[in-house]
Design an enzyme around this catalytic site. Sequence first.
Site, PDB file in Angstrom:
ATOM      1  N   HIS A   1       0.818  -1.217   0.000  1.00  0.00           N
ATOM      2  CA  HIS A   1       0.000   0.000   0.000  1.00  0.00           C
ATOM      3  C   HIS A   1       0.850   1.265   0.000  1.00  0.00           C
ATOM      4  CE1 HIS A   1       0.124   1.155   4.372  1.00  0.00           C
ATOM      5  NE2 HIS A   1       0.237  -0.136   4.588  1.00  0.00           N
TER       6      HIS A   1
ATOM      7  N   ASP B   1       5.892   1.879   6.720  1.00  0.00           N
ATOM      8  CA  ASP B   1       4.603   1.199   6.570  1.00  0.00           C
ATOM      9  C   ASP B   1       3.779   2.009   5.591  1.00  0.00           C
ATOM     10  OD1 ASP B   1       2.150   0.010   6.793  1.00  0.00           O
ATOM     11  OD2 ASP B   1       1.793   0.631   8.867  1.00  0.00           O
TER      12      ASP B   1
ATOM     13  N   GLU C   1      -5.203   1.914   2.619  1.00  0.00           N
ATOM     14  CA  GLU C   1      -5.101   0.752   3.516  1.00  0.00           C
ATOM     15  C   GLU C   1      -5.279   1.176   4.960  1.00  0.00           C
ATOM     16  OE1 GLU C   1      -2.985  -2.317   6.051  1.00  0.00           O
ATOM     17  OE2 GLU C   1      -2.704  -0.165   5.925  1.00  0.00           O
ATOM     18  N   GLU C   2      -4.693   2.322   5.297  1.00  0.00           N
ATOM     19  CA  GLU C   2      -4.660   2.751   6.698  1.00  0.00           C
ATOM     20  C   GLU C   2      -6.018   3.170   7.243  1.00  0.00           C
ATOM     21  OE1 GLU C   2      -2.294   2.207   8.515  1.00  0.00           O
ATOM     22  OE2 GLU C   2      -0.416   2.246   7.403  1.00  0.00           O
TER      23      GLU C   2
ATOM     24  N   HIS D   1       3.638   3.472  12.820  1.00  0.00           N
ATOM     25  CA  HIS D   1       2.517   4.412  12.984  1.00  0.00           C
ATOM     26  C   HIS D   1       2.902   5.593  13.878  1.00  0.00           C
ATOM     27  CE1 HIS D   1      -1.215   2.089  11.484  1.00  0.00           C
ATOM     28  NE2 HIS D   1      -0.136   1.719  10.822  1.00  0.00           N
TER      29      HIS D   1
END
Lengths: 371, 323
Positions: free
Chosen positions: A90, A200, A228-229, A339
């Site tokens: 992603h 990420d 995606e997140e 994150h």
Amino acid sequence: MGSISRLDPELKQLSELRGLPGQEDEVRDWLRWRLEAASLSPFTDSMGNLIVPYPGGETYRSRDRSHAIDSDSVFRPGSSSIPNIMLAAHMDEVGLVVSGVDESGLLRFQTLGGIDERVLAAKPVLVGPHGLPGLISMRPFHLQKKSEREQTISLHDLYIDIGARNRDDALRWVQPGDGVTFATTCEPFGHGYAKGKAFDDRAGCYLLYRLLTSGIDVPFTAVFTVQEEVGLRGAGTATERIRPDLAIVLEATTCADIPGTPEHAQVTRLGGGPAFTRSDSGAIADPAWTERLIRVADTHHIPWQWKRTHLGGNDAGRIHVTAGGIPSISISLPCRYIHSPVSVLSLTDLEHAFKLLRLFLVDVVEGGRIR
Amino acid sequence: MMELIASLSDAFGPPGLETEVRRTILAHLGLSPGSWSSDALGNLYVTNSPQKEVSLLLAAPIDEPGLFVTSHDDQGRCYFAPIGRLPHDNLHGCLAQLNGNIKGVFVKAGENWVIDIGAKDRTVAEKHVPVGTVGTVAASAHVMTAAQERITGKAMHRALSAVLLSVVKQTGLGEHWVAAFLAQQEPSGRGARVVGEHWRPEWLITLELIDSTSEEGAALQVGAGPVLVLRAAHLCSDPHWASEVVAHAEAEHIPLQRFAGDLELPMSERLQVSGQGARLVCLGLPARYTDRVWQMVDLADAEKLARLLIALCRNSTETGSEL
């Protein structure tokens, strides 16, 4: 491709690109330009996913490419024809969104994706489409009451300072709804590590991009997914279009090999090799393909580790229940401080993941026979 | 049916690894390879009908709460993470089954649950039960001695699969209907998400265990007949079809207990809205202790539910898609 134990400038670039959920344009454009230059034909679907059919080399051109299924209609290790393999990573990253501007010109904001609010104070950010520099701030230590200092920091206590004189001045540059990304440069770090933002899942994007430009013989379809997140949104529509026999998700995952974390709670360990998923909050990895992945890694002496928690999830959570069900597995890179404004990954893990990915793809199209 | 329920309950089948349950089902039916199929998530389908001609789908869950080993300590104990709704509050002292054949005991170590497999140290534990090993609770099914018609075990929701198997056995393979044995229901009804899209049935009958010992199910009684779920937390049975089901039950002299409450039924909820959606009736077996290691169902309830389903399936066969 040579060793990637040194920080590749392209990984650095990917990490530093800005790509909030639904605003992945910078990342998509970066990839598209390079993939077109590599004589590939990427295209963008209505959600914004960048889909790249990779034709493969001469070795597999003459082989049967009909979707390979066995008696129970599912492609499994050992099938002989070339499957339709989808690899997904992603493009989006967690970040912030401006929710309002107060009279003094300070910006109020909300989070986009899962972020621990406690780590945000005093972090530099880039605001809006033009990347206006800003700083996440809060009331100075000296002006806080003792009771305030003992409280957990929440979004209510934080604001973004862009140096505006007042509300009208701020609104000349920034509007509610503008995205905010962390202003973190990507740099080599310690012994074979890299620090940066958005590993990420730019690390997964990097793996997939390198694979597409590595001259591998095996045909597959690459998908750089969006959103995606905020709910695995892009992966579903891409899967519906591609309807693969097997999906491989390339991800970054939690790494908790840090002081104060008991061994049993260490999800992965930096430098321990790529992580495989048994089960997470979104999907149970296909057991047969996971065992095959392990066999390939073990045969070629590539270190790997289990992701040792059921928490967290990735695009596999959506992919595996789309289009009548798709066998799905994940190969994840351990990342410390995921994150958050800055994370750390091991370039050795990255190298092992890339090597494993190439070998596994060949193994899949060779009918699951270890060579 | 009692033996079938027991063997199904005893089968090792954590989410995603339901192979042993599928084998038990197929062995019981003695089907040839062409009369069944499965999909990527492990759902098993039994029918005589081509895919596009199925009007009715009957669904029962086959997995059970599971776990996977995440690490070991110096005493050789195994830490684990759950897959699905493992009954944590009731695990202490219960047996665990790892990789299908290694036994252990669930114990609390401080704030954490661990499994003691009797290993003398970390090295031995890592050798026999490496990280990633999948397991379940181990609890062999028992017919209750005080009331021979009741049975208890670790996966009594598989009594619903036994009911479905009984229907297939007695009516033959469906011409217009498919019996679906659903995998991966424990983690939020994942198997169900792909079923509707695969078959696109117009009508659905989902089979669920309804807990008579919970606050929601307090009005239900084990042994008083199958349950018609009119409303649950996130689903409503189709009222017109529910009326038809009631009429069939009355014609067959089968008592139906009615249920309406805020019970979470992920399989039925997901099935109702998967694919293009379908008219759903949710039927169930009253059960005791569904959130515990041991659950209990009544054989007479199961047999009555099978009779009701047979009547509905025969009606489907006679009328085709005109249910």
